[in-house]
Design a protein around this motif. Structure first.
Motif, PDB file in Angstrom:
ATOM      1  N   TYR A 142       0.293  -8.203  -3.197  1.00 11.07           N
ATOM      2  CA  TYR A 142      -0.160  -6.649  -3.624  1.00 11.07           C
ATOM      3  C   TYR A 142      -1.525  -6.539  -3.157  1.00 11.07           C
ATOM      4  N   GLU A 143      -2.317  -7.373  -2.757  1.00 11.05           N
ATOM      5  CA  GLU A 143      -3.685  -7.503  -2.602  1.00 11.05           C
ATOM      6  C   GLU A 143      -3.842  -6.239  -1.337  1.00 11.05           C
ATOM      7  N   ASP A 144      -5.111  -5.444  -1.385  1.00 10.16           N
ATOM      8  CA  ASP A 144      -5.443  -4.404  -0.380  1.00 10.16           C
ATOM      9  C   ASP A 144      -5.124  -5.121   0.945  1.00 10.16           C
ATOM     10  N   ASN A 145      -5.365  -6.113   1.385  1.00  4.86           N
ATOM     11  CA  ASN A 145      -5.480  -6.636   2.698  1.00  4.86           C
ATOM     12  C   ASN A 145      -3.688  -6.464   3.159  1.00  4.86           C
ATOM     13  N   ILE A 146      -2.952  -6.852   2.032  1.00  6.19           N
ATOM     14  CA  ILE A 146      -1.482  -6.888   2.511  1.00  6.19           C
ATOM     15  C   ILE A 146      -0.832  -5.443   2.387  1.00  6.19           C
ATOM     16  N   VAL A 147      -1.416  -4.501   1.604  1.00  8.61           N
ATOM     17  CA  VAL A 147      -0.755  -3.321   1.491  1.00  8.61           C
ATOM     18  C   VAL A 147      -1.405  -2.547   2.614  1.00  8.61           C
ATOM     19  N   LEU A 148      -2.446  -3.023   3.320  1.00  6.48           N
ATOM     20  CA  LEU A 148      -2.793  -2.242   4.793  1.00  6.48           C
ATOM     21  C   LEU A 148      -2.600  -3.174   5.920  1.00  6.48           C
ATOM     22  N   GLU A 149      -1.783  -3.973   5.760  1.00  2.00           N
ATOM     23  CA  GLU A 149      -1.379  -4.892   6.888  1.00  2.00           C
ATOM     24  C   GLU A 149      -0.274  -3.919   7.684  1.00  2.00           C
ATOM     25  N   PRO A 150      -0.601  -4.119   9.006  1.00  2.00           N
ATOM     26  CA  PRO A 150       0.335  -3.111  10.171  1.00  2.00           C
ATOM     27  C   PRO A 150       1.556  -3.585   9.896  1.00  2.00           C
ATOM     28  N   ALA A 151       2.047  -4.880   9.970  1.00  2.12           N
ATOM     29  CA  ALA A 151       3.285  -5.257   9.828  1.00  2.12           C
ATOM     30  C   ALA A 151       4.073  -5.108   8.538  1.00  2.12           C
ATOM     31  N   VAL A 152       3.377  -5.001   7.468  1.00  2.00           N
ATOM     32  CA  VAL A 152       3.752  -4.482   6.513  1.00  2.00           C
ATOM     33  C   VAL A 152       4.245  -3.015   6.322  1.00  2.00           C
ATOM     34  N   ILE A 153       3.303  -2.322   6.700  1.00  2.00           N
ATOM     35  CA  ILE A 153       3.177  -0.795   7.017  1.00  2.00           C
ATOM     36  C   ILE A 153       4.645  -0.341   7.736  1.00  2.00           C
ATOM     37  N   ALA A 154       4.719  -1.118   8.882  1.00  2.00           N
ATOM     38  CA  ALA A 154       6.030  -0.766   9.866  1.00  2.00           C
ATOM     39  C   ALA A 154       7.247  -0.991   9.120  1.00  2.00           C
ATOM     40  N   ILE A 155       7.410  -2.041   8.400  1.00  2.00           N
ATOM     41  CA  ILE A 155       8.540  -2.061   7.553  1.00  2.00           C
ATOM     42  C   ILE A 155       8.730  -1.038   6.478  1.00  2.00           C
ATOM     43  N   ARG A 156       7.611  -0.864   5.832  1.00  2.00           N
ATOM     44  CA  ARG A 156       7.632   0.195   4.630  1.00  2.00           C
ATOM     45  C   ARG A 156       8.018   1.499   5.291  1.00  2.00           C
ATOM     46  N   ASP A 157       7.665   1.842   6.322  1.00  2.00           N
ATOM     47  CA  ASP A 157       7.712   3.424   7.037  1.00  2.00           C
ATOM     48  C   ASP A 157       9.373   3.411   7.572  1.00  2.00           C
TER      49      ASP A 157
END
Length: 243
Positions: A142-157
Motif C-alpha cells: 500500500y506504499e505510494d510506489n506500489i499504488v502508482l506501479e503501472p502493472a498494478v494499475i493495469a490490473i486495477r483498471d
C-alpha cells in the motif's frame, strides 16, 4: 483541532452515520442493523438484553492493512492468484475481473483511482489488484510506489465491483476472465481473519514479522516467539531486550 485549521463534515451530528445516530439510545433500527453487521442478531445482541459476554473474546486479527470490508475480496483474489499459477497462467493474461460485494464495500472503499497509500487502503480495486497480481496484500503493498506501479494499475483498471444484497459482510464472489476465454471464480463465504475463519498462529506470526520490517526490531522472529511465551515471563526486562 479547529484552531489548527482542521475541518470536517457539516453534518457531523445529524448525518446518516453522524454522532446522534451512532450513540443514540432510541434507535432500535440502528442497533439491529449493527447486530446484523456484527453477526449477533441471534445471540441477544446489542438490541436485546445484556448477556454479560466479553466482547473482546469476539474480536479477531485483521490479516490485511486496509478497510475490513475489502478483506473478502482480497481473500478471493489471493486464492485466484494461486489458482491461475497452478494452471500456468499469468495475471497479465487477465481480461476482466468482476467482484460481487456487500453494499458497504463500495460505500466505504469505492475509490477507483487511488493516488497514494491512504487512498489505496480505501480502494477495493487496488486491494483486489494486489491479491491478483502479487498474491498478497501486505503493508508494503500500500506504499505510494506500489499504488502508482503501472502493472498494478493495469490490473486495477480491469476490476469492476457491483453490489449484491445477498452477499454477507464477510463474503465476496470474484470472477476472473482470461484473454483466452477461460473463467475462474472464487466465492469466499467467510473471509480469512473473520470470526468464522480466524488467522492461524502461523499466519499471525507471519503478519507480525512482516510488520516489523518498518520498525527497528533486531530479531523479529525471536520477539514473535517470546510473545507466545509472554504469560510465562517473570521479568519484562528479559522480553524488552529483544526489541
Amino acid at each position: 483541532m479547529a484552531e489548527g485549521g482542521y475541518t470536517s463534515s457539516q453534518g457531523t451530528l445529524e448525518a446518516k452515520r453522524g454522532w446522534a445516530t451512532v450513540v443514540g439510545t432510541n434507535k432500535p433500527d440502528v442497533l439491529q442493523n449493527l447486530d446484523r453487521w456484527l453477526g449477533t442478531e441471534n445471540e441477544g445482541g446489542l438490541a436485546g438484553q445484556s448477556t454479560g459476554r466479553w466482547e473482546i473474546l469476539r474480536n479477531s486479527f485483521k490479516p490485511f492493512p486496509c478497510g475490513i470490508v475489502i478483506h473478502p475480496v482480497i481473500d478471493a483474489c489471493i486464492q485466484l492468484h494461486a489458482a491461475l499459477a497452478r494452471e500456468g497462467h499469468s495475471p497479465a493474461q487477465i481480461e476482466s475481473v468482476a467482484a460481487q460485494v456487500h453494499p458497504l464495500v463500495l460505500e466505504l472503499t469505492g475509490k477507483k483511482t487511488p493516488k497514494d497509500c491512504l487512498e489505496a487502503k480505501f480502494s477495493v480495486y487496488h486491494s483486489g489488484a494486489c491479491g491478483l497480481l502479487l498474491g498478497r496484500a501486505t503493508p508494503s503493498d500500500y506504499e505510494d510506489n506500489i499504488v502508482l506501479e503501472p502493472a498494478v494499475i493495469a490490473i486495477r483498471d480491469r476490476i469492476t465491483a457491483k453490489i449484491d444484497t445477498s452477499i454477507a459482510a464477510d463474503s465476496a464472489r470474484v470472477t476472473v476472465a482470461l484473454e483466452n476465454g477461460e473463467v475462474f471464480t472464487k466465492y469466499v463465504e467467510h473471509a480469512v481473519g473473520s470470526r468464522a475463519d480466524p488467522l492461524s498462529d502461523a499466519k499471525l506470526q507471519e503478519k507480525f514479522i512482516d510488520g516489523c520490517k518498518s520498525v527497528s526490531i533486531r530479531d523479529a522472529e525471536a520477539v514473535s516467539q517470546r510473545c507466545w511465551e509472554l504469560e510465562d515471563v517473570d521479568d519484562m526486562q528479559q522480553f524488552i531486550k529483544y526489541l
